[in-house]
Design an enzyme around this catalytic site. Sequence first.
Site, PDB file in Angstrom:
ATOM      1  N   HIS A   1     -68.101  34.548 -15.659  1.00 33.36           N
ATOM      2  CA  HIS A   1     -67.473  33.280 -16.054  1.00 33.36           C
ATOM      3  C   HIS A   1     -66.916  33.305 -17.478  1.00 33.36           C
ATOM      4  O   HIS A   1     -66.265  32.348 -17.894  1.00 33.36           O
ATOM      5  CB  HIS A   1     -68.473  32.120 -15.946  1.00 33.36           C
ATOM      6  CG  HIS A   1     -68.938  31.847 -14.558  1.00 33.36           C
ATOM      7  ND1 HIS A   1     -68.064  31.638 -13.515  1.00 33.36           N
ATOM      8  CD2 HIS A   1     -70.187  31.742 -14.022  1.00 33.36           C
ATOM      9  CE1 HIS A   1     -68.752  31.429 -12.397  1.00 33.36           C
ATOM     10  NE2 HIS A   1     -70.049  31.492 -12.680  1.00 33.36           N
ATOM     11  N   ALA A   2     -67.249  34.332 -18.243  1.00 30.34           N
ATOM     12  CA  ALA A   2     -66.767  34.375 -19.627  1.00 30.34           C
ATOM     13  C   ALA A   2     -65.286  34.737 -19.626  1.00 30.34           C
ATOM     14  O   ALA A   2     -64.901  35.815 -19.195  1.00 30.34           O
ATOM     15  CB  ALA A   2     -67.566  35.386 -20.433  1.00 30.34           C
TER      16      ALA A   2
END
Lengths: 704, 704
Positions: free
Chosen positions: B202-203
């Site tokens: 998700h980064a």
Amino acid sequence: MESKKPAEEPLERPSIKEIKNEGTAYTLPSKDESQRPVIVPPTKPKIRYSLLKTGICYDVRMRYHAKIFTSYFEYIDPHPEDPRRIYRVYKILAENGLIQDPTLSGADSIGDLMVKVPVREAEEEEILQVHSRQHLDFISQTEQLERESLLKETEGGDSVYFNNDSYLSAKLSCGGAIEACKAVVEGRVKNSIAVVRPPGHHAEPEIAGGFCLFSNVAVAAANMLKSYPESVRKIMIVDWDIHHGNGTQKAFYDDDRVLYVSLHRYQLGKYYPGTIHGNYDQTGEGKGEGFNCNITWPTGGVGDAEYMWAFEQVIMPMGREFEPDLVLISSGFDAADGDTIGQCHVTPACYGHMTHMLLSLAKGNLCVVLEGGYNLDSIAKSALGVCKVLVGEPPDELPAPKKQPTPEAKKMIETVIRTQSKYWSCFKNRHGNDGINFKDAITSTLDTRNFPLQNAIREYQVSQLSSQFNFVQLPILDLNLPANTMLCTSGIQDSETLVVIVHDTPEIWSERDTQTGIIDPSSSIIVDNALKMINWAMDRRYGIIDINIPQTLFEHANYPGVASSQEILIYLWDNYLKFFQNLQKVAFIGIGDAYGGIVHLLGHRDTRSVVKCAISFLDKKPLKVMVPLIDETLGDWYFKNSLVFTSSTHSCWGSTANENKKLRKKYGRVLKADCDGMTNIFDERFEEATDFILDSFEEWSESE
Amino acid sequence: MESKKPAEEPLERPSIKEIKNEGTAYTLPSKDESQRPVIVPPTKPKIRYSLLKTGICYDVRMRYHAKIFTSYFEYIDPHPEDPRRIYRVYKILAENGLIQDPTLSGADSIGDLMVKVPVREAEEEEILQVHSRQHLDFISQTEQLERESLLKETEGGDSVYFNNDSYLSAKLSCGGAIEACKAVVEGRVKNSIAVVRPPGHHAEPEIAGGFCLFSNVAVAAANMLKSYPESVRKIMIVDWDIHHGNGTQKAFYDDDRVLYVSLHRYQLGKYYPGTIHGNYDQTGEGKGEGFNCNITWPTGGVGDAEYMWAFEQVIMPMGREFEPDLVLISSGFDAADGDTIGQCHVTPACYGHMTHMLLSLAKGNLCVVLEGGYNLDSIAKSALGVCKVLVGEPPDELPAPKKQPTPEAKKMIETVIRTQSKYWSCFKNRHGNDGINFKDAITSTLDTRNFPLQNAIREYQVSQLSSQFNFVQLPILDLNLPANTMLCTSGIQDSETLVVIVHDTPEIWSERDTQTGIIDPSSSIIVDNALKMINWAMDRRYGIIDINIPQTLFEHANYPGVASSQEILIYLWDNYLKFFQNLQKVAFIGIGDAYGGIVHLLGHRDTRSVVKCAISFLDKKPLKVMVPLIDETLGDWYFKNSLVFTSSTHSCWGSTANENKKLRKKYGRVLKADCDGMTNIFDERFEEATDFILDSFEEWSESE
């Protein structure tokens, strides 16, 4: 993640013991981990598979079975089931370091990857699990026969040969298959390959055939079921030899413990062994019903794409549902690229992929048994592809170009899935109408709810043509046909110029529920290409005759309303056109299969006084030959005055190799569109078609 | 085989050398093979893979990143991204003997199956291949922050937390992913797993999120492409975390070197991370167009069947066509059975099967990197399922019951294939009409060739009803509708007893070419269930009104001829029924969606003086609520006098858990048929329906 609000259900909470052993989430572990207590004692791996080797059965004595040399021809063009076959497989494994056996003698110790599983002769009792005493005795007596008798038996059999070592070799081959299975079942090897000959899968319980004396795989399977009733309750046999394994199928046809799946060339039963037993609809009987699956390639030429498709769409889901305890591969390599008997193109990489997939079944309990395969290089490379995967290598990449399966192969797979969906829940709802006997439903006259869709479509065409263009029915008096089969513009009998359009039921484009097979009427349209032609002809004020030829319903030839376009076109000529006094120019337009009637008429009547051209749009429908019954010159005339538009993928164009193939004149002037699909071809070639008509009518002066 | 006639092409002939080395087919090999010359020198295996171990990256220091404990609540209900996650994975591998590390400290020597790949901190330069300097600086400064500032950043971020060890852990996690890949690419291990945290997918390049600080997999992939330009030209990332990997997708959205495939819950964008970027139609941009594939589960609850289906139908064919040099798995285990955040049911065996399949790509060059997964037991068991396959074990059998993928999931996979068929030739011609803009074709008014199929079907119904039963049109004066919308028996205005049938366009059963999407009219039938009811009512000499409600064409509401059944039923009541002087008993029959008009009418007009019952056949069409606008008692009346037949699989019956669910009365008396499909339900319940009508008409005395 949905992080900011707490999870709906509480997370598991660690027990006190867990917290003690693991620390909690919020206690940082000591940075000197070595001071923590030992919590996992030294552990023997709870795995067994990857620590074992792959077993191999090979014995030079199986090379003693050979065809008795009777002519020099047989020396230079040896029998395909050649003793070197097993040798070449063994050799390539050594060359690639899978086995260490410098003399290729079948050494006992062969290195770290594979282990020798000694071959022995199959016992009589084992063979009798599948074969009759009579058959066994027949094979055994060949040991004692004189040369002349051996040659006589060879002559008399169905594709088998014998010498005095045949019985020994056959027993070793069969025993090798048994031992290879046994080593897997007893956990002495992780998986195994039996490099054996003579092959087995054509040998039926009562009779040898197709180079096969004993049904090695069947005998091995039957004996595993018998000897290991606890651990081997179900066996899946995948037979990828290019020929149908009639012997194996027969051995277990009524047995639900053995799922037999064969991929083979069938060719309407004309490919060896050439019986209907190899057809896709042979699904087993009695308790065995649903445990036999034939995947039947309609022709040769199939390759990686088709085999991968069959595996992913059929064999793997079926295998997972069957849950075998042991998987056997009847591993002929005659579908391999380079085999001139199989004439297919499966690559060594693809054999590797198929093996890899099968390793995911039955906890990897897999035994490969050699069957056919007649190109020595091809079988060696294919076997190497298989064995690399057996020892633990990944399969090689499938070589480019990666093709789609052929449409025929895809269709066959669909048919197989539909056939098997009665028995396997993984195929349920894959193809719609599973519960419906479609054919019965359609041809049933009892159920008043059912109408052929074609009738509705024709009714609609009639209403459109009559309301928009004042078409009327052209009566058909003697034929038992629906009154709306022929429509025409009013005053047709006085026309000078006439366009006769003969068409199939138009296409329907539709979205269809893949679950139920029911199409959604709200997103379905009728695409009536004939209308484009009618509009054009109306603009030019030609007379028009529109003839609708519904397709036969499931070859149910007696279905009311179905007649051949040949009959109707002849009728039209004999009862109308030849009596039209003013008629000077006629253009025929054929759309789809119905065009055959035009070709027929032009050959059976001399229409040249008025017919100026015949233009047909076939898409992929088959070409029809003009048979010039009237006189010899008709053929040339037809070629000069016809256009036949076909799809770029029409089968008449063959493979890409002979792209510029010229078709014979008797088919008319056949043209290859740049596209595919009736509507696309119509759009692409409409102007060319109408120009051709105008040309033939010599109407350029008027229009340009 | 075709044995008796010689093969069409000559068999390969052995060269002299071959004959010398191998013997010929007709020279029996010497029975003492050991005296033959050595022909294969001792050979180093030409294989590398199976001789190598599986690499594992694990470092206890990654457990230092943890949420700062601010309340007792957080102690008993810890944050799901819990430091024990990696510990539990490591521990289960030791317990099962895949690694030998009694103290679980991350020992250097861990046995014969796996090998430790040391974890190091990712270099700034490496991280900057994906992330911005600004993002890197933001994460790095958390090392120095005071507790209060850490809590503030935790508060302010999108589902992330920080402590002073977060930066170190994140660098180790990212470095671990890099090293795990590197070991595979450099051939030091056969494949590898990075048991790392915090997760990464998700980064995004500019921002942390979803428990992720650096995009581990993306950073590793970018650095492999950079550092090994010769051997790693293309990477496939398969992200089976239950959440969309927005970070990974973003990093390579315009990059054709990385094929990103994610399977995740989407729920119309409402499931975390909750943006449209996770939708199936996001296929990449620029050079990267076609190299992004989102497989979006509409809800949770999916399991083995859906994942196996997605792999075999989409991911494997796509992977084989892409031909990656390296495959990375973004291996979240939150789709695992038991994970309360993912709420799905993928079993450890299924993770094994998926891993096994991916091992057939890229010559087995596979690196697994841990992402999410929050049930400690589930992630441990799932990771064990993966690792067993990595070291060379076969996958376990998928546990029973083996289900079909849900219809919704299958439909989604269809949609994904259709979407991706623009880019991948393996999907071409899979779904028909590829080249046709279907919607345009249907709604186009320009092309005079196209007719809605529904019109043709209605026309045909009209001709049948008028010719068989002398039906006539019931005029519709004020509504802009086709004249044939309402038909009725003659003399309807004088009827005492009336059956009003309101139906959708009837079903069409059809065979459809899977290549072109064109259905074959010759094997298509219209199944008009209304006719069964009409026949029954005709036998009883009731008056009959037949109302046809075509379905809207692709929500193209203005399509001429489409009106709601609500409108028509109100019109029927207001303009006809309420004026019929002799009318005493009316039964309404609804078939399909059209039934909604009946429910609407009964709530909006007081029809109780004549309407005796309302019977509807819905199959799977949605239920409609009766809104009793006239008076409160209408609801009860409707429940008492209605039957609503639904499919056994109608969504109103929910999952098997609440099989005996009672529906609220406002839906009428809803009944669950034992079968599925309109025609089956009609057959099953027809007698019950007609008995109910007779009952309500109080006509038993006459009929029995």
